[in-house]
Scaffold this active site. Structure first.
Site, PDB file in Angstrom:
ATOM      1  N   HIS A 217       0.829  -1.210   0.000  1.00  0.00           N
ATOM      2  CA  HIS A 217       0.000   0.000   0.000  1.00  0.00           C
ATOM      3  C   HIS A 217       0.860   1.256   0.000  1.00  0.00           C
ATOM      4  CE1 HIS A 217      -2.607  -3.114   1.747  1.00  0.00           C
ATOM      5  NE2 HIS A 217      -3.540  -2.509   1.042  1.00  0.00           N
ATOM      6  N   HIS A 399      -5.943   8.562   3.567  1.00  0.00           N
ATOM      7  CA  HIS A 399      -6.907   9.028   4.568  1.00  0.00           C
ATOM      8  C   HIS A 399      -7.737  10.205   4.054  1.00  0.00           C
ATOM      9  CE1 HIS A 399      -8.644   9.416   8.536  1.00  0.00           C
ATOM     10  NE2 HIS A 399      -8.385  10.711   8.534  1.00  0.00           N
ATOM     11  N   ILE A 401      -8.550  10.965   0.904  1.00  0.00           N
ATOM     12  CA  ILE A 401      -9.507  10.497  -0.096  1.00  0.00           C
ATOM     13  C   ILE A 401     -10.640   9.734   0.578  1.00  0.00           C
ATOM     14  CG2 ILE A 401      -9.820   8.894  -2.021  1.00  0.00           C
ATOM     15  CD1 ILE A 401      -7.030   9.622  -2.976  1.00  0.00           C
ATOM     16  N   GLY A 402     -10.305   8.857   1.515  1.00  0.00           N
ATOM     17  CA  GLY A 402     -11.332   8.088   2.193  1.00  0.00           C
ATOM     18  C   GLY A 402     -12.295   8.959   2.970  1.00  0.00           C
ATOM     19  N   THR A 442     -10.675   1.547   7.504  1.00  0.00           N
ATOM     20  CA  THR A 442     -10.864   1.651   8.946  1.00  0.00           C
ATOM     21  C   THR A 442     -11.656   2.894   9.300  1.00  0.00           C
ATOM     22  OG1 THR A 442      -8.737   0.544   9.267  1.00  0.00           O
ATOM     23  CG2 THR A 442      -9.670   1.677  11.159  1.00  0.00           C
ATOM     24  N   SER A 443     -11.318   4.024   8.681  1.00  0.00           N
ATOM     25  CA  SER A 443     -12.014   5.263   9.027  1.00  0.00           C
ATOM     26  C   SER A 443     -13.486   5.187   8.673  1.00  0.00           C
ATOM     27  CB  SER A 443     -11.361   6.469   8.331  1.00  0.00           C
ATOM     28  OG  SER A 443     -11.538   6.408   6.931  1.00  0.00           O
ATOM     29  N   GLY A 555      -6.035  10.445  11.587  1.00  0.00           N
ATOM     30  CA  GLY A 555      -7.384  10.209  12.073  1.00  0.00           C
ATOM     31  C   GLY A 555      -7.754  11.143  13.204  1.00  0.00           C
TER      32      GLY A 555
END
Length: 568
Positions: A217, A399, A401-402, A442-443, A555
């Site tokens: 990743h 993170h 983008i998510g 996860t987020s 996060g």
């Protein structure tokens, strides 16, 4: 760098659309990913694989007769959501149950496990095999902590072949577990990969140097060394994997499948030069090589990297590895006759959240909730690039983008819910489902659980008091803590818990909600900043803990930004 894209946020979806259009002989589009476009006999076990996009031919390219029945496809380098996994599984299963198999990453575990619970509640038997082949991602005495990389293929192929033979769910699971136990991988990289729209790669390696032990990743390696010759690289890869053998394996006379995998921009001719030496070293060590694979099998966009996998066989695993398979990106043996799925057959959408009755006061609060989610979307859009850069330090850079995908989906869903007359609780629950489904990772799971808990406590009956708001925030905190992180792990929890604590203290002391919220958001911001000094103990960053020191957790930062933006 990744050059060809439209809107980076749409890249994964558009890539999937194009993949299906080019390969409809094998696959069809379903909610959450792809499933076979051909039929399977009733009672067949469905092997459902998946993970983030950006690794082609994993995972969609491995769907077809003799291999996977379906693949759940998340956003770039982010796990698919629980809804996506469940959608693909429902579209793929034929009455024999479902085996879920995927690389062992935190977001995948959260979402595939949640999907398994949903499927079992619906009466569909489910088993799970997590791939843990990467030898550098955790010590040998903690194999359950290791991540899955190119060894995914060995586990998926064996499971798919067993399912094709008509074996039952326990038997298919058993051979997949044995394949995982007998698979080891090790990789290196010469440069990092770039996500679509990103100006810079997720990590860089100095000229003439090589990162050792990186993930798929874009995670950095655990060490760095001079770039060797092709023969020198083969020696490094082979010697490291021969140093750690599965239980019961003796090198002399052992049968093994070697897989030399290119991660994106190392060309086939280069791989062949390395393989010639690796093959010689393995034979000299006394092994018997069986049906090797050399090529791009599990990639990472344009990463210049190579990994070697050794799959140590027994008689049964060898027969399953050699069994026929016919997929867009992996074919072996003779053709398997197939019948196309009937044109009218389509996978049903997941049931939408029902909008029940609500009081006028709750509907007014629901409109305020929708405005708050619009503010959350705006602040995430403003800081998405910064969040991605923070995540790239010791993670995979996705993170921002998510969070964008989740916030946009929640904003749209909340606005539609308000239009339909939903109260505050229903607006939040509908937004939670949309955030989780669209963001994945996860987020996505965490924000979905937190928003759902907020909505459950606020309800649709009345205008919430300060005490009810405090109870709702605490319920959201408990929902997030249930995922396993605690303060000090360098996660969102490090900002969430202080926010919850200060909000309760302020409200208990008689402060108005707006004042209490501002004080709590200030506490969250300070706590998020303080994560820069911490070593990560959860998630992908754990493997590269020292590299994360000096950088705040993305996060925690995104949480602090959002609670400040939505302050009443």
């Amino acid at each position: 760098m990744t050059r060809l894209f439209n809107d980076p946020a749409d890249f994964a979806d558009q890539a999937t659309e194009g993949f299906v259009a080019a390969n409809d002989r094998w696959v069809r589009r379903v909610h959450g990913g792809v499933a076979r476009s051909t039929t399977s006999p009733d009672g067949t076990v469905a092997v459902v694989i998946g993970g983030g996009s950006g690794h082609y031919p994993a995972f969609g390219g491995l769907v077809g007769p003799g291999l996977a029945a379906g693949a759940a496809l998340g956003n770039l380098f982010a796990s698919p959501s629980a809804q996506q996994v469940a959608g693909v599984a429902r579209a793929s299963e034929h009455g024999g149950g479902v085996l879920l198999s995927y690389g062992n990453y935190a977001g995948d575990v959260l979402n595939f496990d949640a999907a398994a619970r949903t499927l079992e509640q619906d009466g569909i038997p489910v088993r799970t095999v997590r791939v843990t082949d990467d030898v550098v991602s955790a010590p040998a005495d903690r194999p359950h902590e290791r991540r899955g990389i190119a060894g995914d293929l060995c586990v998926f192929k064996v499971a798919g072949a067993a399912a094709e033979q008509g074996r039952d769910l326990d038997a298919v699971t058993g051979v997949a577990e044995r394949a995982n136990d007998r698979t080891r991988s090790f990789g290196v990289a010469f440069s990092g990969c770039s996500l679509p729209g990103a100006a810079d790669p997720l990590f860089t390696v100095p000229a003439g140097r090589m990162a050792v032990g990186m993930g798929i990743h874009g995670e950095r390696g655990i060490d760095e060394t001079d770039v060797p010759t092709a023969d020198g690289l083969a020696q490094l890869l082979v010697s490291r994997l021969l140093d750690e053998l599965p239980d019961g394996v003796v090198v002399d006379g052992a049968r093994v499948v070697p897989i030399l995998n290119g991660l994106g921009s190392v060309k086939y001719e280069e791989l062949f030069v390395v393989y010639r030496s690796a093959q010689r070293l393995l034979v000299d060590a006394g092994t018997v090589l069986v049906e090797p694979e050399v090529g791009e099998l599990v990639t990472s966009f344009d990463m210049a990297g190579v990994s070697l996998t050794l799959f140590w066989l027994d008689d049964e695993l060898e027969a399953l590895w050699a069994a026929p398979a016919d997929t867009p990106a992996f074919r072996k043996g003779g053709a398997l006759p197939q019948q196309p799925v009937a044109a009218a057959e389509a996978e049903a959408d997941l049931q939408a959240v029902t909008i029940g009755p609500a009081s006028d006061d709750s509907r007014q609060v629901g409109a305020s909730v929708a405005r708050a989610l619009a503010a959350a979307r705006a602040v995430v859009d403003e800081h998405a690039d910064d969040l991605g850069r923070l995540d790239a330090v010791a993670g995979d850079g996705d993170h921002g983008i998510g969070m964008q995908r989740g916030a946009h989906a929640a904003d749209t869903a909340a606005a539609d819910a308000v239009e339909a007359g939903a109260g505050a609780g229903s607006v939040l629950r509908i937004a939670a489902d949309a955030w989780s489904d669209r963001a994945g990772g996860t987020s996505g799971a965490i924000w979905g659980a937190g928003l759902e808990a907020l909505g459950r406590v606020l309800g649709d009956d009345e205008r919430p008091t300060g005490a009810r708001v405090a109870d709702a925030v605490h319920a959201a905190t408990e929902a997030v803590l249930a995922f396993g992180a605690v303060p000090g792990d360098k996660t969102m929890v490090d900002a969430l818990v202080p926010f919850d604590t200060v909000l309760r203290q302020q409200l208990d002391g008689g402060a108005p909600v707006a004042q209490a919220w501002r004080a709590a958001s200030d506490a969250a911001r300070s706590a998020a900043d303080a994560t820069a000094a911490m070593l990560p103990r959860k998630g992908r960053a754990r493997t590269h803990a020292e590299q994360a020191v000096g950088t705040a957790d993305p996060g925690a930062v995104s949480f602090a930004l959002i609670v400040a933006a939505v302050a009443p």
